[in-house]
Design a protein around this motif. Structure first.
Motif, PDB file in Angstrom:
ATOM      1  N   SER A   1      66.386 -66.313 -11.484  1.00  0.00           N
ATOM      2  CA  SER A   1      66.408 -67.770 -11.648  1.00  0.00           C
ATOM      3  C   SER A   1      65.783 -68.144 -12.978  1.00  0.00           C
ATOM      4  N   PHE A   2      66.383 -69.147 -13.645  1.00  0.00           N
ATOM      5  CA  PHE A   2      65.858 -69.670 -14.892  1.00  0.00           C
ATOM      6  C   PHE A   2      65.379 -71.108 -14.707  1.00  0.00           C
ATOM      7  N   VAL A   3      64.423 -71.503 -15.532  1.00  0.00           N
ATOM      8  CA  VAL A   3      63.992 -72.900 -15.600  1.00  0.00           C
ATOM      9  C   VAL A   3      65.051 -73.693 -16.361  1.00  0.00           C
ATOM     10  N   LYS A   4      65.271 -74.917 -15.948  1.00  0.00           N
ATOM     11  CA  LYS A   4      66.243 -75.775 -16.628  1.00  0.00           C
ATOM     12  C   LYS A   4      65.520 -76.782 -17.517  1.00  0.00           C
ATOM     13  N   ASN A   5      66.075 -77.033 -18.670  1.00  0.00           N
ATOM     14  CA  ASN A   5      65.639 -78.133 -19.551  1.00  0.00           C
ATOM     15  C   ASN A   5      64.213 -77.989 -20.041  1.00  0.00           C
TER      16      ASN A   5
ATOM     17  N   LYS B   1      58.066 -74.586  -7.456  1.00  0.00           N
ATOM     18  CA  LYS B   1      58.974 -73.475  -7.733  1.00  0.00           C
ATOM     19  C   LYS B   1      58.400 -72.676  -8.894  1.00  0.00           C
ATOM     20  N   VAL B   2      58.302 -71.364  -8.710  1.00  0.00           N
ATOM     21  CA  VAL B   2      57.688 -70.483  -9.705  1.00  0.00           C
ATOM     22  C   VAL B   2      58.761 -69.574 -10.286  1.00  0.00           C
ATOM     23  N   TYR B   3      58.742 -69.390 -11.608  1.00  0.00           N
ATOM     24  CA  TYR B   3      59.713 -68.556 -12.308  1.00  0.00           C
ATOM     25  C   TYR B   3      58.950 -67.500 -13.106  1.00  0.00           C
ATOM     26  N   THR B   4      59.160 -66.240 -12.790  1.00  0.00           N
ATOM     27  CA  THR B   4      58.489 -65.160 -13.518  1.00  0.00           C
ATOM     28  C   THR B   4      59.428 -64.582 -14.569  1.00  0.00           C
ATOM     29  N   VAL B   5      58.839 -64.090 -15.657  1.00  0.00           N
ATOM     30  CA  VAL B   5      59.543 -63.266 -16.643  1.00  0.00           C
ATOM     31  C   VAL B   5      58.611 -62.076 -16.868  1.00  0.00           C
ATOM     32  N   GLY B   6      58.766 -61.085 -16.023  1.00  0.00           N
ATOM     33  CA  GLY B   6      57.818 -59.986 -16.022  1.00  0.00           C
ATOM     34  C   GLY B   6      56.597 -60.350 -15.204  1.00  0.00           C
ATOM     35  N   PRO B   7      55.747 -59.364 -14.920  1.00  0.00           N
ATOM     36  CA  PRO B   7      54.604 -59.599 -14.037  1.00  0.00           C
ATOM     37  C   PRO B   7      53.483 -60.415 -14.651  1.00  0.00           C
TER      38      PRO B   7
ATOM     39  N   HIS C   1      56.031 -69.399 -14.892  1.00  0.00           N
ATOM     40  CA  HIS C   1      56.160 -70.830 -15.172  1.00  0.00           C
ATOM     41  C   HIS C   1      56.378 -71.534 -13.840  1.00  0.00           C
ATOM     42  N   ALA C   2      55.667 -72.619 -13.611  1.00  0.00           N
ATOM     43  CA  ALA C   2      55.760 -73.311 -12.326  1.00  0.00           C
ATOM     44  C   ALA C   2      56.136 -74.771 -12.532  1.00  0.00           C
ATOM     45  N   GLU C   3      56.976 -75.271 -11.627  1.00  0.00           N
ATOM     46  CA  GLU C   3      57.386 -76.665 -11.670  1.00  0.00           C
ATOM     47  C   GLU C   3      57.267 -77.274 -10.277  1.00  0.00           C
TER      48      GLU C   3
ATOM     49  N   LEU D   1      54.408 -73.005  -1.354  1.00  0.00           N
ATOM     50  CA  LEU D   1      53.947 -74.179  -0.618  1.00  0.00           C
ATOM     51  C   LEU D   1      52.433 -74.254  -0.729  1.00  0.00           C
ATOM     52  N   ARG D   2      51.936 -75.361  -1.255  1.00  0.00           N
ATOM     53  CA  ARG D   2      50.490 -75.578  -1.329  1.00  0.00           C
ATOM     54  C   ARG D   2      50.101 -76.441  -0.134  1.00  0.00           C
ATOM     55  N   ALA D   3      49.429 -75.831   0.821  1.00  0.00           N
ATOM     56  CA  ALA D   3      49.102 -76.542   2.059  1.00  0.00           C
ATOM     57  C   ALA D   3      47.808 -75.997   2.628  1.00  0.00           C
TER      58      ALA D   3
END
Length: 1136
Positions: free
Chosen positions: A344-348, A266-272, A276-278, A329-331
């Motif tokens: 969407s925001f990252v948690k914790n 899951k990728v979270y952008t804050v501007g282009p 941040h990826a989890e 998806l990495r495949a």
């Protein structure tokens, strides 16, 4: 809307300006950091106005409005980010009260300079759009684009227009006004949507993005059914369903399933320019949500590749969402976007909260400060330098594990051959492209149904017209019909038909047959059935998977002190680069899935695990072999074996020299038991006759009418098995068909283990004699002398040898691997550590062949290396490579050694003969344990007190100080983070691990062997009555790994594998690299190169693909190896 780079901001000592709507039972106050409702009157408003008149610039603020449902605006991530945002000197945050958003007209909403607004359930998006038209604030996330985000069709359209990779898909619109978009044809293993065909597995998504009921449909060859995903409920995110039919109402997107090895990103952008990826466990794997001790879903930050960062930028800009989440998806060596979630925001993640507030604050101030005449500039701050911990001391770190494993316990394999000439068979052969290669394999239900229809029609014609010219023998056709009608349904896992084109017909064995032989082409039809993985085989594979955990570094926290939990820790934190390969046989694939289930503490059915974790398609000979197409060498060997075994006399000295030139102890012992091969075959034949008589007698007994044998077999089917062997073993001429010996041993071994309750007489004697015969026939079919063994071995597993070499050689990390981000990884002391695991599940032929290459290929000299001599003596005493046989290669690295030194990398070779036979007793060869001291290091045995305990400063690493003590059955470890249902058990042990001293340690001091011996105890235990396993049966345990050698250098092994490939007999035409016909192809890394493929020339001179597959992961590894070779990168240039 403008986008900006992340720059650090400054704050001042005062309280943040943070205005928020309050609940009825809350009152705003200065204690809450200045939080109050914007809808209430402000105290001291007149004084503030007076202060503004004195110094307007000092109090002019940028007002950032938060317009969303209260559940979102009061969430922990939002609160954390807004608190940090308020520390900007000139920023005030105003949260729009939910009642105002829902009830008040937009002209009464609070004023703001910048608006953060996003849709969620119940949010009036239309009113928010009207507010923006009225007030024209700076938008962080565009509102009009949020209408598109709610429709998956629009999301995919935008992604496609932006050139972003996404899975192949088609839209099924069930709209009466657009009937041309609603063409659905559903078949058993595929659907056709508006002319686009999707073979199972495929994904079915509702077009509405708010509908999270996504279904994944599995092929019948993997067990069928579907996995039903939904929004998380407690600890579940999906369930398995046996339903295989697609939904008949509603509009859906159908897309190709992407095999991601059980991991989503899951990728979270804050501007282009910020992403941040989890990584998290895929909800489709077993549906169990991994949660930590606080009940939060476990995710770990991972590094994005340069290409993925570019994708994040494109998504952010295309959807005009500054704060945006999307799924990656990495495949197959690529990254695909499969969903865009919008705000969407990252948690914790405190580090993310800091970064997000900095990016947003700087973005707002850079855009609005000039307009509002605020004296502000972006301050400079030193960049954070990621520091990745390295190992210390004289410890070696496990870097790679390669295992080649034979499948688990199966039902007896059965085969029937017949030559066919009827035009209907030729039509079928042509229909499925058999003429392209001269061979055709039919496994799909539709294909098998067509074969059955032909057999039925031919039998009907025989009944109606006795004099009709039908070449096929009636008995063979009846057997073909009977086998295909078994079980009442088709499954490619347990039956298949092979057709081979014979230009001049099948050669006849006798002169009489030659006289009657018809000229012209024919087809050789080979029907194979049986050979299914049994419930016992599943238990064996799952138990072995659990035992394999013991070879990996120990864990921390919930994992500390439990054998094998280091692997779970390693895998759950996405530092485990795991790939599982299997041949195309159903029993092999299910073994791999069951092993993965035990290895990773997964739950539920094997089908989802098989589809997502096991790669088996299009590997072109890596693990598959055509046992019906023998090499010239193998044909000669079989002929010699038949000649020797047909002599009606006691084995002479000359026979011993012919059959056992290596003086193998197991072969010599078997020859002594047999003495006279023909006499022994007579005894075996008599015992088979006695067995069939006993079964017939049981059938006549009314009490046995409904008797169910193991794995739902009936007495009738059991009688068919043995009657066929009785007919085929002894020919009409009175000679014995030695090729049936393995089948006889296979059947009696199965019945002795699983059907012992029948109480049939003389089964143990038949087992003893057939085993002695099989112990000669089976291993010697793969070559009698050294040259023949190597010749045949290379024919079977040359691609596998090259792949193992590639696995060991790679001196850089694959960009597609999930790499932890060191700055965001809380609780992971060594985010830079990775262990690569490659598991290859295959059949007996590949295991025999690979072991022959190591034994006879010249890896070491027995006369000069005492440990290797002991290993060869041990292997010579092993009579059978039984189910679950393992060949394991482990690579260690010492980071303290110079990268160019041979001492930098250390290779160990281990072996287990697999499952213990029912009647082996104590007469089994024993090795020297797992990782014993080598002879040259016995005088340097390590003082146990010198073992460096790194469990304090680096909890991810643990060292075996005392032998692990485990119960007879492996402890079913409760892994709270993995959400496993395995029962809690506290073993008496220290922490497990695989970080070892360079100096070899004695088994008494450092031995995982004790763990294995207790996990896989040498005695039988009763199968648990558990979901997925039927009935009670004795499940033989598995021998622990024995070390063949533990002081090899990587250079030494690499040179051996290179010489093995280069010295391949010319008759085998070794694999070579050649340029494809498509020059200048753009590879996934963006490098222009000539596409490299591996080809192999067959004995007939026809080039065929070998060692390449459409599985991009495999191709990526082959490509990386080719590029590294061409650029002369040194073998020890950097850590693997």
């Amino acid at each position: 809307m403008s986008h900006f780079e992340c720059r650090p901001g400054t704050g001042r000592g005062g309280l943040p300006r943070f205005l928020v709507g309050c609940d009825d039972d809350e009152s705003p106050g200065s204690e809450d950091g200045g939080m109050r409702s914007d809808s209430e009157p402000r105290d001291g408003e007149e004084e503030e106005e007076e202060e503004e008149e004195e110094d307007p610039s000092s109090e002019r603020q940028v007002v950032v409005g938060i317009c969303s449902m209260m559940k979102k605006s009061k969430s922990k991530p939002m609160t954390q980010i807004l608190e940090r945002l308020c520390k900007f000197e000139y920023i005030t945050v105003v949260i729009f009260p939910e009642e105002v958003i829902l009830s008040e007209p937009v002209d009464k909403w609070p004023l703001c300079d910048c608006l953060i607004s996003f849709h969620s359930k119940g949010f009036p998006l239309d009113k928010a759009v009207s507010y923006v038209q009225l007030r024209s604030p700076l938008l962080i996330n565009d509102l009009n684009m949020q209408y598109f985000i709610q429709d998956r069709r629009e999301v995919y359209r935008i992604l496609q227009e932006e050139g972003i990779d996404l899975p192949r898909y088609a839209v099924l619109n069930r709209d009466p006004d657009r009937p041309e978009e609603c063409n659905l044809v559903e078949c058993e293993d595929h659907v056709e949507v508006n002319g686009e065909v999707f073979h199972k597995p495929f994904v079915e998504k509702p077009v509405c993005a708010e509908d999270h009921n996504v279904y994944i449909y599995y092929p019948t060859s993997a067990g069928g059914g579907s996995q039903r995903l939904f929004r998380k409920i407690g600890s579940r995110s999906s369930v398995y369903s046996p339903e295989s039919s697609v939904r008949k109402t509603g509009s859906y997107i159908y897309e190709e399933f992407m095999p991601t090895d059980g991991t989503d990103v899951k990728v979270y952008t804050v501007g282009p320019d910020y992403a941040h990826a989890e990584a998290r466990k895929s909800p489709a794997l077993d549906g169990k949500v991994e949660r930590d001790s606080e009940g939060k879903e476990i995710r770990y930050p991972v590094m994005l590749t340069a290409m993925e960062k570019l994708v994040a930028r494109k998504v952010c800009l295309a959807f005009k969402q500054t704060v945006c989440g999307f799924d990656l998806l990495r495949a197959n060596g690529h990254s695909f976007v499969c969903d865009v979630n919008g705000f969407s925001f990252v948690k914790n993640s405190m580090k993310y909260y800091d970064d997000c507030a900095k990016v947003l604050g700087n973005m707002v101030m850079r855009e609005l400060a000039p307009q509002l005449h605020i004296p502000w500039s972006i301050p400079m701050e030193a960049e954070d330098i990621p520091i990745v911990p390295t190992t210390s001391g004289s410890m070696m770190e496990l870097r790679c594990v390669i295992a080649v494993v034979r499948h688990g316990d199966r039902t007896p394999k059965q085969k029937m051959k017949m030559e066919v000439r009827n035009a209907m068979f030729f039509d079928l052969f042509e229909k499925y492209g058999g003429y392209k290669s001269g061979k055709l394999k039919l496994k799909k239900p539709k294909q098998l149904q067509e074969v059955l229809d032909i057999a039925r029609q031919l039998l009907l014609e025989l009944v109606q017209h006795n004099d009709c010219e039908i070449e096929e023998k009636k008995s063979k056709l009846e057997q073909l019909k009977t086998v295909l009608e078994m079980y009442g349904h088709f499954s490619g896992i347990n039956r298949k038909v092979q057709l081979t084109y014979l230009p001049n017909g099948q050669p006849k064995a006798s002169s009489e047959e030659e006289d009657s032989q018809r000229e012209g082409p024919s087809l050789l039809l080979v029907l194979k059935w049986g050979g299914e993985l049994t419930p016992a085989g599943r238990v064996q594979a799952e138990e072995l998977g659990r035992a394999f955990r013991c070879m990996y570094p120990g864990g921390q926290g919930d994992y500390a002190g439990f054998p094998g939990c280091g692997l779970l820790r390693l895998h759950s934190t996405y530092r485990h680069d795991l790939k599982i390969y299997a041949s195309d046989e159903g029993r092999v694939q299910m073994t791999a899935a069951a092993f993965a289930k035990g290895l990773l503490a997964l739950e539920g059915e094997l089908t989802p695990i098989l589809v997502q974790m096991v790669k088996s398609a299009n590997m072109n000979g890596l693990l598959d072999s055509d046992s019906d197409s023998l090499t010239d060498c193998q044909q000669r060997v079989k002929t010699r074996l038949h000649e020797i075994m047909q002599k009606d006399r006691i084995f002479s000295e000359e026979d011993y020299q012919k059959l056992a030139p290596s003086c193998s102890l197991s072969l010599v012992n078997s020859m002594k038991i047999i003495s006279n091969p023909v006499s022994t075959c007579d005894k075996v034949y008599t015992l088979i006759q006695s067995l069939t008589r006993q079964i017939r007698k049981r059938l006549e007994d009314p009490k046995s009418a409904d008797l169910q044998l193991y794995h739902s077999e009936t007495l009738e089917l059991m009688l068919q098995r043995w009657s066929k062997l009785e007919r085929d073993f002894r020919t009409k001429s009175g000679r014995y068909d030695i090729s049936k010996i393995p089948d006889i041993y296979d059947c009696i071994k199965y019945d002795t283990q699983h059907n012992a309750s029948l109480g049939l007489e003389d089964t143990l004697e038949l087992l003893r004699l057939s085993r002695a015969l099989a112990d000669i026939i089976i291993p010697q079919e793969y070559g009698i002398n050294r040259e023949e063994k190597l010749d045949i071995a290379y024919a079977y597993c040359l691609p596998l040898v090259k792949k193992i070499q590639l696995d060991l050689q790679r001196t850089h990390e694959d960009e597609a691997v999930n790499k932890l981000h060191p700055l965001y990884s809380r609780g992971v002391m060594s985010p830079g550590r990775h262990v690569r695991t490659r598991l290859y599940f295959t059949s007996e032929s590949h295991v025999h062949s690979l072991l022959s290459i190591f034994r006879y290929g010249g890896l070491l000299n027995e006369e000069k290396d005492e440990q290797w001599k002991q290993a060869m003596d041990y292997l010579n005493a092993v009579s059978e490579l039984n189910y679950m046989t393992q060949i394991v290669i482990m690579l260690y690295e010492d980071n303290n050694k110079d990268p160019s030194s041979e001492e930098r990398f250390h290779v160990e070779l281990h072996f287990s003969p697999g499952v213990k036979g029912c009647e082996e007793g104590d007469n089994v060869p024993m090795g020297f344990g797992f990782r014993p001291a080598s002879s040259e290091n016995k005088e340097k045995q390590t003082d146990p007190g010198s073992l460096e305990d790194l469990s304090q400063d680096e909890p991810d690493r643990a060292v075996l100080i005392e032998p692990i003590s485990m119960q007879k059955r492996s402890p079913l470890i409760r892994n709270r983070k993995a959400g496993s249902m395995e029962q809690r058990h506290v073993p008496q042990c220290s922490a497990s691990g695989s970080v070892v001293k360079i100096r070899h340690v004695t088994p008494q001091r450092l031995s995982v062997c004790s763990c294995w011996r207790r996990v896989l105890d040498a005695r039988c235990f009763v199968c648990r009555l558990a979901a997925g396993f039927e009935g009670c049966s004795m499940v033989p345990s598995i021998y622990p790994l024995e070390t063949l050698h533990n002081s090899l250098s990587l250079k030494q092994v690499d040179e051996f594998l290179t010489s093995s490939v280069s010295s391949t007999p010319s008759s085998l035409c070794p694999v070579r690299l050649q340029e494809s016909a498509v020059p200048g192809q753009l590879c996934p890394r963006g490098i222009c190169f000539h596409a490299l493929t591996c080809t192999q020339t067959t004995a007939s001179g026809v080039s065929s693909a070998s060692n390449t597959q459409t599985d991009g992961t495999y191709q990526e590894e082959v490509h990386a190896h080719a590029v590294k070779t061409s650029t002369k990168v040194g073998l020890f240039a950097c850590p693997i």
